[in-house]
Design a protein around this motif. Structure first.
Motif: not given
Length: 198
Positions: A87-109
């Protein structure tokens, strides 16, 4: 403990400007100038981070124990940590993971903080653990709620980002899992003196 608390107040406090006052960040940046605001923001966050690390280290010398979790919870914690670095990587690399998580950095935290609160079967849960991991968990939940409200009110600015691609998702998964393995097998013990699997 005071040093840890001061660090948390500085680090999480500066990250709460947009939560407390959605327009506060823009007003401050306009008044100070964008670069000056970012400079002050970075210095306060860095000072807070240093104090958190120092204060948490000091608290481990004479811990105030609050709770202990059953031994099996460390395996649940390890499972919760599995997607964190992806999720931390996905926060800076837009794709399906980022779109599904919406806010991947906050979910990772949130996953990181919850996992560490549950992982206290190894060392026992101390007051410092509750302050550190609980503080970050509360902040991440509050920020996520704030982001929903700001989006509904149309108050979120578009942030420039890389184009979305499946390749970004592959990088996030491979890179995130590689970091997870390195931390679990070597780095966590080297940096923090605790082996995640005992």
């Amino acid at each position: 403990m005071a040093i840890l608390i001061l660090g948390l107040v500085l680090f999480l406090g500066i990250h709460c400007v947009s939560i407390v006052s959605p327009d506060g960040r823009d007003r401050l940046a306009k008044r100070m100038g964008e670069m000056a605001y970012k400079g002050v923001y970075s210095l306060v966050a860095l000072a807070g981070f240093v104090l958190i690390v120092w204060g948490y280290g000091l608290s481990r010398e004479a811990p105030v124990m609050l709770y202990a979790m059953p031994g099996g919870f460390r395996h649940l914690a390890a499972l919760l940590m599995l997607p964190v670095f992806v999720l931390l990587f996905a926060a800076y690399l837009p794709g399906r993971i980022q779109r599904a998580a919406k806010h991947p950095m906050l979910l990772a935290v949130k996953l990181w903080a919850l996992a560490h609160l549950l992982a206290q079967s190894v060392t026992g849960g101390s007051l410092a653990d509750v302050l550190l991991f609980g503080g970050f968990l509360v902040w991440a939940v509050a920020d996520r709620i704030s982001l929903k409200r700001r989006a509904a009110a149309g108050g979120l600015r578009a942030v420039p980002a890389l184009p979305a691609s499946g390749f970004n998702d592959a990088i996030a998964v491979v890179g995130g899992l590689a970091v997870y393995v390195a931390i679990v097998l070597w780095l966590h013990a080297a940096w923090f003196g605790v082996r995640p699997f005992g």
